[in-house]
Design an enzyme around this catalytic site. Structure first.
Site, PDB file in Angstrom:
ATOM      1  N   SER A  10       3.706 -14.634  24.304  1.00  0.00           N
ATOM      2  CA  SER A  10       3.955 -14.002  23.011  1.00  0.00           C
ATOM      3  C   SER A  10       3.162 -12.708  22.877  1.00  0.00           C
ATOM      4  CB  SER A  10       3.515 -14.978  21.913  1.00  0.00           C
ATOM      5  OG  SER A  10       3.410 -14.322  20.672  1.00  0.00           O
TER       6      SER A  10
ATOM      7  N   TYR B  13      -3.122 -21.445  18.297  1.00  0.00           N
ATOM      8  CA  TYR B  13      -1.798 -21.204  18.891  1.00  0.00           C
ATOM      9  C   TYR B  13      -1.864 -20.001  19.835  1.00  0.00           C
ATOM     10  CZ  TYR B  13       2.604 -18.731  19.269  1.00  0.00           C
ATOM     11  OH  TYR B  13       3.655 -18.004  19.759  1.00  0.00           O
TER      12      TYR B  13
ATOM     13  N   LYS C 148      -1.550 -19.468  24.233  1.00  0.00           N
ATOM     14  CA  LYS C 148      -0.714 -18.521  25.004  1.00  0.00           C
ATOM     15  C   LYS C 148      -1.582 -17.765  26.012  1.00  0.00           C
ATOM     16  CE  LYS C 148       3.226 -19.497  23.168  1.00  0.00           C
ATOM     17  NZ  LYS C 148       4.161 -20.315  23.964  1.00  0.00           N
TER      18      LYS C 148
HETATM   19  C1  UD1 Z   1       4.274 -15.065  14.023  1.00  0.00           C
HETATM   20  C2  UD1 Z   1       2.921 -15.348  14.579  1.00  0.00           C
HETATM   21  C3  UD1 Z   1       2.962 -15.091  16.048  1.00  0.00           C
HETATM   22  C4  UD1 Z   1       3.989 -15.978  16.695  1.00  0.00           C
HETATM   23  C5  UD1 Z   1       5.329 -15.830  16.031  1.00  0.00           C
HETATM   24  C6  UD1 Z   1       6.170 -16.985  16.505  1.00  0.00           C
HETATM   25  C7  UD1 Z   1       1.311 -14.928  12.779  1.00  0.00           C
HETATM   26  C8  UD1 Z   1       0.209 -14.050  12.299  1.00  0.00           C
HETATM   27  N1  UD1 Z   1       1.911 -14.552  13.913  1.00  0.00           N
HETATM   28  O1  UD1 Z   1       4.544 -13.661  14.225  1.00  0.00           O
HETATM   29  O2  UD1 Z   1       1.706 -15.352  16.592  1.00  0.00           O
HETATM   30  O3  UD1 Z   1       4.107 -15.678  18.061  1.00  0.00           O
HETATM   31  O4  UD1 Z   1       5.224 -15.901  14.612  1.00  0.00           O
HETATM   32  O5  UD1 Z   1       7.425 -16.927  15.971  1.00  0.00           O
HETATM   33  O6  UD1 Z   1       1.647 -15.895  12.153  1.00  0.00           O
HETATM   34  N2  UD1 Z   1       6.650 -12.172   6.279  1.00  0.00           N
HETATM   35  C9  UD1 Z   1       6.842 -12.025   4.922  1.00  0.00           C
HETATM   36  N3  UD1 Z   1       7.267 -13.099   4.210  1.00  0.00           N
HETATM   37  C10 UD1 Z   1       7.520 -14.317   4.790  1.00  0.00           C
HETATM   38  C11 UD1 Z   1       7.327 -14.458   6.180  1.00  0.00           C
HETATM   39  C12 UD1 Z   1       6.883 -13.356   6.905  1.00  0.00           C
HETATM   40  O7  UD1 Z   1       6.618 -10.953   4.357  1.00  0.00           O
HETATM   41  O8  UD1 Z   1       7.891 -15.265   4.078  1.00  0.00           O
HETATM   42  C13 UD1 Z   1       6.215 -11.000   7.070  1.00  0.00           C
HETATM   43  C14 UD1 Z   1       4.892 -11.195   7.773  1.00  0.00           C
HETATM   44  O9  UD1 Z   1       3.831 -10.829   6.939  1.00  0.00           O
HETATM   45  C15 UD1 Z   1       5.065 -10.258   8.968  1.00  0.00           C
HETATM   46  C16 UD1 Z   1       6.572 -10.259   9.249  1.00  0.00           C
HETATM   47  O10 UD1 Z   1       7.175 -10.760   8.069  1.00  0.00           O
HETATM   48  O11 UD1 Z   1       4.683  -8.970   8.611  1.00  0.00           O
HETATM   49  C17 UD1 Z   1       6.970 -11.146  10.409  1.00  0.00           C
HETATM   50  O12 UD1 Z   1       6.399 -12.437  10.190  1.00  0.00           O
HETATM   51  P1  UD1 Z   1       6.749 -13.688  11.112  1.00  0.00           P
HETATM   52  O13 UD1 Z   1       8.219 -13.851  11.228  1.00  0.00           O
HETATM   53  O14 UD1 Z   1       5.956 -14.852  10.622  1.00  0.00           O
HETATM   54  O15 UD1 Z   1       6.248 -13.233  12.550  1.00  0.00           O
HETATM   55  P2  UD1 Z   1       4.791 -12.725  13.010  1.00  0.00           P
HETATM   56  O16 UD1 Z   1       3.770 -12.948  11.992  1.00  0.00           O
HETATM   57  O17 UD1 Z   1       4.952 -11.337  13.511  1.00  0.00           O
END
Ligand code: UD1
Length: 342
Positions: free
Chosen positions: A127, A152, A156
């Site tokens: 990842s 997690y 990795k």
């Molecule tokens: C997350 C994990 C990452 C993992 C991946 C697996 C964290 C910090 N990182 O990535 O380690 O490999 O998932 O799938 O958790 N967001 C919102 N509202 C929501 C959900 C997400 O605003 O309800 C935003 C988050 O703040 C982020 C973006 O959307 O900026 C992407 O979030 P997400 O899909 O959870 O992925 P990552 O955080 O990048």
């Protein structure tokens, strides 16, 4: 004639199912092994319907060394892919042992049996989380790995190290780690896709459930980041494109084209997209509303990360192809399929 066959651990999961479909489509045989601890047997049926092939399925927990050995004895596969890991960041903070035990035991079992049975080629599902908050963007494979911010993420990094060390130590053993950015979307058939349990933690399943009316409102975590619109930037990679990267990596391994015994590739689009852009893009692509509001930052989120994709293009001959708009359509089609909305 089959090109070879691949044992896919975690093959009933989100990325596993899409990868099996692409492997079969490319002429490989595949065996799905999955404990079903975080996936459903119906996903295997989806794979069989799409491919028209009765892909063998074995319900096995890769942490169970004895059961795993049975698979090695029964199937003459050429390469193995390890997807069999838990991936909920918050849960890993609350229950680190669950993550260390599952993600690392299963991977070590696989490596040691691959060695014992003389099956050299291992593909590991890593990842972009290993880069943490990078100083320079986009990140290349040579960018430093930062200290992991969750158990997690640590699994990795450690699994990458295990694979690196095994490939250095054991003659003939070869490994590739693919560092995924943010996989999203579903198969265009809408027969397979992501199956989040409970409240989705990742952005796109939260968006699709909000659009479907299952969740009242999406919270956008943070709009005061130092980014063009204040929301985080990510590199969203279509899951079918991602699956094809696995086929390219398997091909590189089994055809003996690797330049060293252990290699790492970024798998992303190379294009940063903000959370707000993604939400609005989803609404536009699907002509559907996603009620959303701004909320405080989520702990542990990095402001921005996206991939330098040059190495994958040059060495794997792979690059992301599907436009984001189409990917967002597949995500919505899948959610509607799950909810019986069409
Ligand atoms: C997350 C994990 C990452 C993992 C991946 C697996 C964290 C910090 N990182 O990535 O380690 O490999 O998932 O799938 O958790 N967001 C919102 N509202 C929501 C959900 C997400 O605003 O309800 C935003 C988050 O703040 C982020 C973006 O959307 O900026 C992407 O979030 P997400 O899909 O959870 O992925 P990552 O955080 O990048």
């Amino acid at each position: 004639m089959k090109k070879g066959s691949v044992l896919v651990f975690g093959g009933a999961g989100y990325i596993g199912t899409h990868t099996v479909v692409e492997l079969v489509g490319a002429g490989y045989g595949a065996v799905i092994a999955d404990s079903l601890s975080n996936s459903e047997a119906s996903a295997v049926e989806g794979v069989r319907r799409i491919t028209g092939v009765d892909v063998p399925f074995e319900q096995v927990d890769a942490c169970d060394e004895k059961a795993l050995r049975g698979l090695f004895e029964r199937y003459p596969f050429d390469a193995a892919i390890h997807f069999a890991a838990f991936k909920a960041v918050g849960e890993s903070v609350d229950d680190p042992l669950k993550y260390y035990r599952n993600n690392l035991t299963s991977f070590m079992n696989l490596c040691s049996l691959m060695r014992e049975f003389g099956r050299p080629d291992i593909l590991f599902s890593s990842s972009a989380t290993v880069y943490g908050e990078a100083d320079v963007l986009p990140v290349t494979e040579r960018s430093p790995r930062m200290p992991a911010t969750s158990p997690y993420g640590k699994t990795k990094q450690v699994a990458e190290d295990i694979l690196h060390d095994c490939c250095a130590a054991y003659a003939g053993m070869r490994g590739i780690a693919l560092r995924y950015f943010n996989p999203i979307g579903a198969h265009p058939s809408a027969l397979i896709g992501e199956l989040p349990r409970g409240v989705p933690q990742n952005l796109v399943p939260y968006i699709t459930q909000t659009a479907a009316g299952v969740r009242p409102c999406l919270s956008i975590f943070g709009n005061d980041y130092d980014t063009p619109d204040g929301t985080c930037l990510r590199d969203y990679i279509d899951v079918v494109d991602l699956a094809r990267a696995h086929v390219a990596a398997v091909e590189r391994m089994v055809q003996g084209r690797m330049k060293s015994s252990y290699e790492v590739f970024n798998i992303g689009t190379g294009r940063p997209v903000s959370v707000l852009e993604l939400v609005e893009g989803f609404e536009k692509a699907n002509s559907v509303e996603v009620p959303h509001k701004f909320a405080p930052r989520r702990a542990g989120d990095v402001p921005a990360v996206w991939a330098d994709t040059e190495l994958a293009a040059k060495e794997l001959g792979w690059q992301a192809e599907r436009p984001l708009e189409e990917t967002l359509r597949t995500a919505w089609a899948w959610e509607k399929h799950l909810r019986g909305m069409e």
